[in-house]
Every structure is written in structure tokens, then in C-alpha cells.
Design a protein around this motif. Structure first.
Motif, short mmCIF file in Angstrom:
data_model
loop_
_atom_site.label_atom_id
_atom_site.label_comp_id
_atom_site.label_asym_id
_atom_site.label_seq_id
_atom_site.Cartn_x
_atom_site.Cartn_y
_atom_site.Cartn_z
N TRP A 1 -58.27 98.12 6.93
CA TRP A 1 -57.98 96.68 6.86
C TRP A 1 -57.59 96.28 5.44
CZ3 TRP A 1 -62.33 98.41 9.56
CH2 TRP A 1 -62.42 98.05 10.91
N LYS A 2 -56.75 95.30 5.35
CA LYS A 2 -56.29 94.79 4.06
C LYS A 2 -57.45 94.28 3.23
CE LYS A 2 -52.91 91.51 2.15
NZ LYS A 2 -51.88 90.48 2.51
N GLY B 1 -56.45 100.78 0.17
CA GLY B 1 -56.42 101.54 -1.08
C GLY B 1 -57.27 102.79 -1.06
N ILE B 2 -57.69 103.22 0.12
CA ILE B 2 -58.46 104.45 0.23
C ILE B 2 -57.65 105.61 -0.35
CG2 ILE B 2 -57.64 105.09 2.54
CD1 ILE B 2 -60.59 105.87 3.14
N VAL B 3 -58.34 106.58 -0.99
CA VAL B 3 -57.65 107.63 -1.74
C VAL B 3 -57.87 108.99 -1.08
CG1 VAL B 3 -57.38 108.75 -3.98
CG2 VAL B 3 -58.00 106.32 -3.86
N VAL B 4 -56.79 109.74 -0.95
CA VAL B 4 -56.84 111.12 -0.49
C VAL B 4 -56.51 112.01 -1.68
CG1 VAL B 4 -55.88 112.85 1.06
CG2 VAL B 4 -56.12 110.47 1.83
N HIS B 5 -57.40 112.95 -2.02
CA HIS B 5 -57.21 113.88 -3.13
C HIS B 5 -56.77 115.23 -2.58
CE1 HIS B 5 -59.32 111.23 -6.04
NE2 HIS B 5 -60.04 110.89 -4.99
N GLN C 1 -48.66 101.09 3.27
CA GLN C 1 -47.79 101.37 2.13
C GLN C 1 -48.55 102.35 1.25
OE1 GLN C 1 -47.14 98.21 -0.74
NE2 GLN C 1 -45.08 98.96 -1.23
N VAL C 2 -47.84 103.35 0.69
CA VAL C 2 -48.54 104.40 -0.04
C VAL C 2 -48.09 104.47 -1.50
CG1 VAL C 2 -48.81 105.75 2.07
CG2 VAL C 2 -46.85 106.20 0.58
N VAL C 3 -49.03 104.93 -2.33
CA VAL C 3 -48.78 105.16 -3.76
C VAL C 3 -49.23 106.58 -4.08
CG1 VAL C 3 -49.33 104.47 -6.12
CG2 VAL C 3 -49.07 102.72 -4.34
N ILE D 1 -53.60 104.76 0.14
CA ILE D 1 -53.04 104.12 1.33
C ILE D 1 -53.51 102.67 1.37
CG2 ILE D 1 -52.84 104.20 3.84
CD1 ILE D 1 -53.56 107.17 3.69
N TYR D 2 -52.55 101.77 1.29
CA TYR D 2 -52.84 100.34 1.32
C TYR D 2 -52.37 99.75 2.66
CZ TYR D 2 -53.49 100.74 -3.74
OH TYR D 2 -53.93 101.10 -5.00
#
Length: 571
Positions: A452-453, A458-462, A490-492, A546-547
């Protein structure tokens, strides 16, 4: 959900339905699997049971089945105003009757007896509704024919008096008063949540729904849902229990989390069935029930077995045998489905109305193949072996790493199982935040099933890459099963490369993630990540953030969100 135990149950026992595909009367609680003699269906009764018949009491048609059941139908509006089994009144709470939708209003109601069948017919504008009783049975057979949108008829609800079937199950809010969301999701003092929406079950998972004590069972046996919408994996409310009483539902069309337009026409029969505490007879189940006795009753839109056909498939090649497969048939007028045999993919779907259909093969709940078939009355359309192309199954693609399985569901992700019968705020839910490390062995179970927004965006995958992998561009895929308020990812990458905001796919506009359903339209987002985005140090962890983006939604668990099917980085 197979097997049975032959022992009585206490008053707090409840039962949901058995899976139609299982082909048994197995129960989810400690109930005997066999139905009682008083509930058995006799579709070819030769003589009327003693007392069988109906009368007019001035306000209602009073129908005596000649067994242990007497019911009344209002001559004014077609409501079921009384439901007496073995001398006990079960119908009604809060001054309300059992009826189509919230009641039809002034209608034309007639009754007639044809041999061992009594039919009560209700006409309200273009809508037709029917109650049928068979001599010696403790069952009421119901049909509803909604011809167009002029009548808001989406369900039948059996309203049951309070105190007859006490329970404290996910779809009960008898013992809770605190509202979590809207006016239909509640929290108990211990932090667990309850709602009428938390049925746990997809349509394909159950044949009947209801309650039982040690001496009586009250059930709705569902219809085949050929005029419903949403396919085999649709979830909807099935029953509820509150301080006022209980409700059992046959949902014909429900406006929440729908993926298809409404279908019109005759739906049924669905059956209100009483037993001595056991399951309803399997002879009443969709796919098993035969109603040749109704062929000549003049029910509007009724199509007998002779006017229907069958589709049978030799097999399905190209399957991943680790997953169940389902074959669905659908057009604008009707829908059907059936399981594919695990050994070879053979399938058979019967009772199909004539016409042209799209045949869809599902791996789990993910469509991986489709074709067209035409069904003719009185015949079987045989389909030669279907071959699912390797490229149609995203799980066949070679990936550097993958989180989850490509099966059209969030199964295996954190909190996924709980979300079919609880609110995301439930005390039993694991934290929705927390980052994930590829190679940890817990990639999927640590990744939340929903994003959810306003909760965990913004959860992070390493993850690490080899030198060769870091030197090349790669495709990142994120599969989703539904979205709320146009939420999409949307991904960063490594805080240096940001993807464009993808366009939102078509999804239901109503609540989903908070009312027990992830079932929307499966969609895969793809992102072309350039080689320049990766770290060149092979010992360092790359980061993927991941946002959830959207300009819609409100706050917390009603902010824009989405349900995850699988995430992978292709080689």
C-alpha cells in the motif's frame, strides 16, 4: 478438505462448503459426512408424503413438504415469511424476511401443485422468482430470473433468527462492536477482526454454506453459477452472524470486486436444505443435481438437460504438474468450469448452454491458454489435446532470482493465507514492513502479499549480481492479481535509476484487499533496467525499491494498493 468423522457436534460447530471438484460431502468441521434420511433428495418420488400440499391463509401460501418442513411465501411480495423445521421457526430477524435482494415489493404471487411438486411463482416487473417443494423432502428449490437491469436483484438471503446457531467465526461479528472499516469490518477486544466478507472460500471451493448443531443443519446449496460473474475463483460474502441473527447468501451478482459485467437470465436451482445435523445430500450439489421433475413447470428461462451440451478435452500438454489446472468456459451469457485431471489434463464440463465460448486454461488462477469452442445441445464437443506454449507461462522464463510463484495468486507471500478471512490490521498479521534478501531462503515468506502507498511502499529487495550479469541490461517483472485505487508499482534501482510510472491496468474499482479478496485481473508490469543501473562490485548488494504510486485512495489500508503474484529479474 476430504474425509469425514462420524461423531456429533456441539452447538458452536459451523460448517463452510466442500469443494465441488472433490466430489465428496466432506466437511470442514467435525460433522458426519453422510446426510440424514430426512435430507435425502428423491427426484422421482412416485407418491405424495402424508400432509404434502399447500393452502392459502389469506396473506401467504403455506407449503407443507410432507416431511419436517413447512414454509410460507407472502402473497404480496414473494418474501419467505416463515421457515419451520420440526416445529421450530428459523426465519427472520430484525423484522425482516428472507427474500431476493432486500425485498422486491409488490409482486404477483401464484402457487400450483403438479403431482409431487409445488411451485410458488413470483413476478415483479421483468424479474421472475420461484420456490419449489418436493413431496417428502426438507428442501426448498429456488430459481431467480433477472432479465435486465430494471430490478436490482443480486442475491437471495435467508435470514435466520438469533441464537439458533451461535458461533465466533471469521464471518461472524456476534461478539465484537468496534468498527475497523466502513460499517462492516469489526475488531474484537483481542485484536482479531470479523466481517461478513471473510468467507475464506472461492466459488470453486464450496458446494454449500451454513451451520449445524448436533441435531439440525441449515444450508444453502449453491447453484452452478452459470449466470453469475467472476469465474471459478471469485470470492463473495456467503454468510454472516451478528447479534441480530444470521444470514445465508446465494450471490447472483455482487458489485464488489467484480471483473466481469453482469449476466442476465435464469439462475438456479439453489437449495435451502435442512438436515438432522449432517451435510446436505450430495445429490443436491451443482454438477450432481438433476431436475427433470422441473422440466414441465413453466419456469421462465428454464433449459432442461436435453437442451444442454458438454465440452470434453483429451488432455493438456505443457503443464507444470506442480500446480492444479482449471478449464473455464465463458461468454456474455454464461460461465462454467471444471478441474483438469492431474495425471494428463483431461477435463469434462457438462450442463453447458448452447453457444460459442472462450475456453481458458488456468495454471492455479493464472490464465495461460485460450481458444474457442462451440457447444451444441445434446452433444459433446471433443477438444483434442491442448498445448500450452512455454512462453505463455511466465514461470518458464529463466530468472536470475524470483520471489513467489507465477500462479495468479499471492500464495506463499507473507500474510497471504490470513487475508482471505481477516483485515490487514488484524493482530495475527505479521508486520507489513521489512526488507528482503535474495538468497536468504525466505524471500517469498518475508515479502508481504499486499503493498500500500500509505503502509509499506518502498520495500527493499537486496540482491547480488555476477560480473556478467551486471554488465547487461535485464527485464524486471512484477505480477499483480488486483489493485485498489489504481495502485501500481514504480521501481528504483540502487537509488540511481527510476522507472517511469506505469499506466494502471483495468481493475475493479471497489474494495478488495481489505474484504478478503485478491481476485482482480492478473497483470504483469515489465521494466527494462539498463546495465548502467547495476553495481559493478560483485560483493555488494544491489537494491530494488518498490513503491506504490497513485493519485487515488485515502489512508492506511484504504490507500492505493496492490496484491503481488510474483517478482523476478530475468537473465
Amino acid at each position: 478438505m476430504s474425509g469425514s468423522v462420524n461423531r456429533p457436534v456441539g452447538r458452536r460447530t459451523f460448517v463452510l462448503g466442500t469443494a465441488a471438484a472433490a466430489g465428496s460431502a466432506a466437511l470442514t468441521g467435525p460433522l458426519a459426512a453422510s446426510a440424514s434420511a430426512t435430507s435425502a433428495t428423491s427426484a422421482t418420488s412416485a407418491t405424495s408424503a402424508t400432509g404434502f400440499g399447500y393452502r392459502d391463509d389469506g396473506s401467504n401460501y403455506v407449503v407443507d413438504t410432507g416431511a419436517d418442513l413447512v414454509f410460507k411465501v407472502s402473497k404480496t411480495n414473494g418474501d419467505l415469511t416463515s421457515l419451520v423445521y420440526r416445529g421450530t421457526e428459523y426465519q427472520g430477524y430484525g423484522g425482516k424476511n428472507s427474500h431476493v435482494e432486500s425485498g422486491l415489493g409488490t409482486s404477483t404471487v401464484t402457487a400450483r401443485q403438479s403431482g409431487t411438486t409445488i411451485l410458488v411463482s413470483v413476478a415483479h416487473g421483468t424479474l421472475r422468482h420461484y420456490y419449489a417443494a418436493r413431496s417428502g423432502e426438507n428442501n426448498i428449490y429456488l430459481w431467480t430470473n433477472k432479465a435486465d437491469s430494471s430490478v436490482s436483484a443480486t442475491r437471495y438471503i435467508v435470514r435466520v433468527k438469533a441464537g439458533l446457531f451461535p458461533n465466533d467465526q471469521p464471518d461472524s461479528y456476534t461478539y465484537t462492536t468496534s468498527t475497523v472499516e466502513a460499517s462492516d469490518v469489526f475488531a474484537k477486544s483481542d485484536g482479531q477482526t470479523r466481517s461478513k466478507h471473510y468467507s475464506k472460500l472461492r466459488v470453486t471451493d464450496y458446494d454449500y454454506i451454513g451451520w449445524a448443531t448436533g441435531s439440525v443443519g441449515l444450508w444453502i446449496v449453491r447453484s452452478n453459477h452459470e449466470k453469475a460473474s467472476g469465474g471459478p475463483f471469485y470470492r463473495s460474502l456467503l454468510r454472516h452472524q451478528s447479534a441480530d441473527g444470521g444470514g445465508l447468501y446465494e450471490i447472483l451478482y455482487y458489485g464488489e470486486n467484480q471483473t466481469e459485467p453482469e449476466r442476465y437470465g435464469l439462475q438456479g436451482p439453489y437449495v435451502i436444505a435442512f438436515t438432522d445435523g449432517g451435510a446436505p445430500s450430495s445429490a443436491l450439489f451443482p454438477g450432481t443435481l438433476t431436475t427433470s421433475w422441473a422440466d414441465s413447470l413453466g419456469i421462465s428461462g428454464y433449459v432442461p438437460a436435453s437442451g444442454r451440451g458438454r465440452v470434453a478435452g483429451v488432455g493438456i500438454a505443457g503443464r507444470n504438474t506442480a500446480y492444479p489446472y482449471t478449464v473455464g468456459l465463458a461468454n456474455s451469457a454464461a460461465q462454467y468450469w471444471g478441474p483438469a485431471r492431474a495425471s494428463d489434463g483431461y477435463f469434462s464440463v457438462g450442463g453447458v448452454l448452447p453457444g460459442a465460448y472462450t475456453l481458458t486454461v488456468y495454471k492455479g488462477e493464472l490464465a495461460v491458454y485460450s481458444t474457442s469452442v462451440t457447444v451444441t445441445a445434446g452433444t459433446t464437443t471433443t477438444v483434442n489435446t491442448l498445448t500450452v506454449p512455454s512462453s505463455n507461462d511466465p514461470g518458464n522464463a529463466t530468472a536470475i532470482w524470483r520471489i513467489g510463484d507465477w500462479n495468479g495468486t499471492p500464495g506463499g507471500f507473507k500474510n497471504a493465507d490470513l487475508m482471505a478471512y481477516a483485515h490487514p490490521s488484524d493482530v495475527r498479521a505479521a508486520p507489513w514492513t521489512g526488507n528482503v534478501v535474495i538468497g536468504s531462503g525466505t524471500e517469498t515468506s518475508a515479502f508481504p502479499c499486499y503493498l500500500w502507498k500509505d503502509v509499506n511502499s518502498g520495500i527493499v529487495v537486496h540482491f547480488k549480481l555476477t560480473a556478467a550479469q551486471a554488465a547487461a541490461a535485464h527485464t524486471l517483472r512484477i505480477g499483480v492479481t488486483t489493485a485498489y485505487a489504481n495502485g501500481r508499482p514504480q521501481v528504483v534501482v540502487n537509488d540511481t535509476w527510476t522507472s517511469a510510472v506505469p499506466s494502471p491496468p483495468t481493475q475493479p474499482s471497489t474494495r478488495s484487499l481489505t474484504v478478503g479478496s485478491y481476485r482482480g485481473n492478473n497483470h504483469t508490469f515489465t521494466y527494462s533496467v539498463p546495465a548502467s543501473a547495476w553495481l559493478t562490485d560483485t560483493g555488494a548488494y544491489n537494491t530494488l525499491k518498490i513503491y506504490v504510486v497513485s493519485g487515488s485512495g485515502t489512508t492506511s489500508y484504504l490507500s492505493a494498493g496492490t496484491s503481488i503474484d510474483a517478482i523476478d529479474l530475468l537473465a
